[in-house]
Design a protein around this motif. Sequence first.
Motif, PDB file in Angstrom:
ATOM      1  N   UNK A  14      14.473  -1.165   0.028  1.00  0.00           N
ATOM      2  CA  UNK A  14      15.500  -2.024   0.622  1.00  0.00           C
ATOM      3  C   UNK A  14      14.942  -3.354   1.125  1.00  0.00           C
ATOM      4  N   UNK A  15      13.648  -3.396   1.509  1.00  0.00           N
ATOM      5  CA  UNK A  15      13.104  -4.651   2.029  1.00  0.00           C
ATOM      6  C   UNK A  15      13.104  -5.729   0.949  1.00  0.00           C
ATOM      7  N   UNK A  16      12.748  -5.346  -0.270  1.00  0.00           N
ATOM      8  CA  UNK A  16      12.692  -6.325  -1.355  1.00  0.00           C
ATOM      9  C   UNK A  16      14.057  -6.527  -2.009  1.00  0.00           C
ATOM     10  N   UNK A  17      15.060  -5.795  -1.520  1.00  0.00           N
ATOM     11  CA  UNK A  17      16.424  -5.918  -2.028  1.00  0.00           C
ATOM     12  C   UNK A  17      17.315  -6.550  -0.961  1.00  0.00           C
ATOM     13  N   UNK A  18      17.702  -5.762   0.034  1.00  0.00           N
ATOM     14  CA  UNK A  18      18.650  -6.240   1.040  1.00  0.00           C
ATOM     15  C   UNK A  18      18.041  -7.281   1.986  1.00  0.00           C
ATOM     16  N   UNK A  19      16.721  -7.214   2.195  1.00  0.00           N
ATOM     17  CA  UNK A  19      16.079  -8.110   3.172  1.00  0.00           C
ATOM     18  C   UNK A  19      15.099  -9.068   2.502  1.00  0.00           C
ATOM     19  N   UNK A  20      15.327  -9.386   1.243  1.00  0.00           N
ATOM     20  CA  UNK A  20      14.350 -10.181   0.495  1.00  0.00           C
ATOM     21  C   UNK A  20      14.090 -11.552   1.114  1.00  0.00           C
ATOM     22  N   UNK A  21      15.072 -12.079   1.852  1.00  0.00           N
ATOM     23  CA  UNK A  21      14.891 -13.389   2.477  1.00  0.00           C
ATOM     24  C   UNK A  21      13.785 -13.355   3.534  1.00  0.00           C
ATOM     25  N   UNK A  22      13.440 -12.163   4.014  1.00  0.00           N
ATOM     26  CA  UNK A  22      12.360 -12.023   5.003  1.00  0.00           C
ATOM     27  C   UNK A  22      11.001 -11.822   4.336  1.00  0.00           C
ATOM     28  N   UNK A  23      10.955 -11.866   3.016  1.00  0.00           N
ATOM     29  CA  UNK A  23       9.735 -11.529   2.300  1.00  0.00           C
ATOM     30  C   UNK A  23       8.533 -12.367   2.677  1.00  0.00           C
ATOM     31  N   UNK A  24       8.738 -13.628   3.027  1.00  0.00           N
ATOM     32  CA  UNK A  24       7.605 -14.491   3.370  1.00  0.00           C
ATOM     33  C   UNK A  24       7.043 -14.199   4.752  1.00  0.00           C
ATOM     34  N   UNK A  25       7.707 -13.314   5.518  1.00  0.00           N
ATOM     35  CA  UNK A  25       7.240 -13.007   6.872  1.00  0.00           C
ATOM     36  C   UNK A  25       6.128 -11.976   6.901  1.00  0.00           C
ATOM     37  N   UNK A  26       5.836 -11.337   5.775  1.00  0.00           N
ATOM     38  CA  UNK A  26       4.722 -10.391   5.735  1.00  0.00           C
ATOM     39  C   UNK A  26       4.149 -10.357   4.324  1.00  0.00           C
ATOM     40  N   UNK A  27       2.957  -9.817   4.198  1.00  0.00           N
ATOM     41  CA  UNK A  27       2.296  -9.773   2.892  1.00  0.00           C
ATOM     42  C   UNK A  27       3.054  -8.870   1.929  1.00  0.00           C
ATOM     43  N   UNK A  28       2.937  -9.165   0.636  1.00  0.00           N
ATOM     44  CA  UNK A  28       3.584  -8.347  -0.375  1.00  0.00           C
ATOM     45  C   UNK A  28       2.984  -6.945  -0.438  1.00  0.00           C
ATOM     46  N   UNK A  29       1.723  -6.823  -0.057  1.00  0.00           N
ATOM     47  CA  UNK A  29       1.052  -5.533  -0.052  1.00  0.00           C
ATOM     48  C   UNK A  29      -0.104  -5.612   0.931  1.00  0.00           C
ATOM     49  N   UNK A  30      -0.714  -4.484   1.222  1.00  0.00           N
ATOM     50  CA  UNK A  30      -1.861  -4.424   2.123  1.00  0.00           C
ATOM     51  C   UNK A  30      -3.100  -4.267   1.249  1.00  0.00           C
ATOM     52  N   UNK A  31      -3.914  -5.295   1.205  1.00  0.00           N
ATOM     53  CA  UNK A  31      -4.937  -5.428   0.169  1.00  0.00           C
ATOM     54  C   UNK A  31      -5.909  -4.249   0.133  1.00  0.00           C
TER      55      UNK A  31
END
Length: 316
Positions: A141-158
Amino acid sequence: MQEVKKLWDEVRELSLGSNSTIERLESPPTPLQFLRDYVSQNKPCIIKNVSLHHQWPAFSLWPHPSYLSKTLSSSPPVSVHLSPNGRADSLVTLTHPRSGEISQCFASAHVERLPFDEALQLVSNSKNGDVVAYLQQQNDCFRDEYSVLGSDCDEHIAWATEALGCYPEAVNLWIGNQLSETSFHKDHYENLYTVVSGQKHFLLLPPTDVHRMYIRQYPAAHYSYSRVNDVERFTLELEEPVRYVPWCSVNPYPSPETRESEMAKFPLYFNGPKPFECTVNAGEILYLLIWFRKAARNSEVNVVELMQAKHVVSSR
């Protein structure tokens, strides 16, 4: 029974060491350390000081509801899960409308799609016995319903991605309060729970304790919610055609009135070792694989869950 108790003790020592507590790391591990000491041993851990090592804007921005409301104001509606007591996806006693038979069923929440600001108000105004709202949608849901917040955290934990050899298959954002709970269950993914604000309290049992969960088949049901002239009402309805869900029968917090009967029905749980308890604070990550977990007694909380599939086991 002595042999079983010995096995319980040995599993706990093997999983968590002699101190039998969830290890807390002062800083993120290296990929090699994470894979060797935790993933390969199916050993949970809590990583502290995440906000110091992962400079996510979310840690400073998301605790402010006004930021979330403004940022999501133009986004499509989000899914909010409603129940009368905050315990969705759990066992509920139901009187069958035709036969009058009283039995337990697996109850799912009523789900509505609402503008984020309205959904957040429902969470803030939740009352036990009335309406408890929880933003707990699954399925990325984060990458769907809340995608506008995507720049607020990393895409993954390296360090986790390198250790596990894959990127997250799903990223979920959950927003709830102290009334939001989940019953004992397990997932079949590597789970990384990052608490952005608030706290999330967990009860944990190792997968070898599956026999203590008394997993049984329960008919699926769902809540329906209506508002008419400011009167709010929940009804619980069995699914048709009938569908059965395998679920844990144990409630670790029975009421004083039912405690004696619950202990008699589920002696392996109540007479066995206590679950491990841990509280994940803001700026911390909990790592889990297929341990049974129950989440309860949250404070106002934002949780980002990353699900990465290195080890997939048979469905529950």
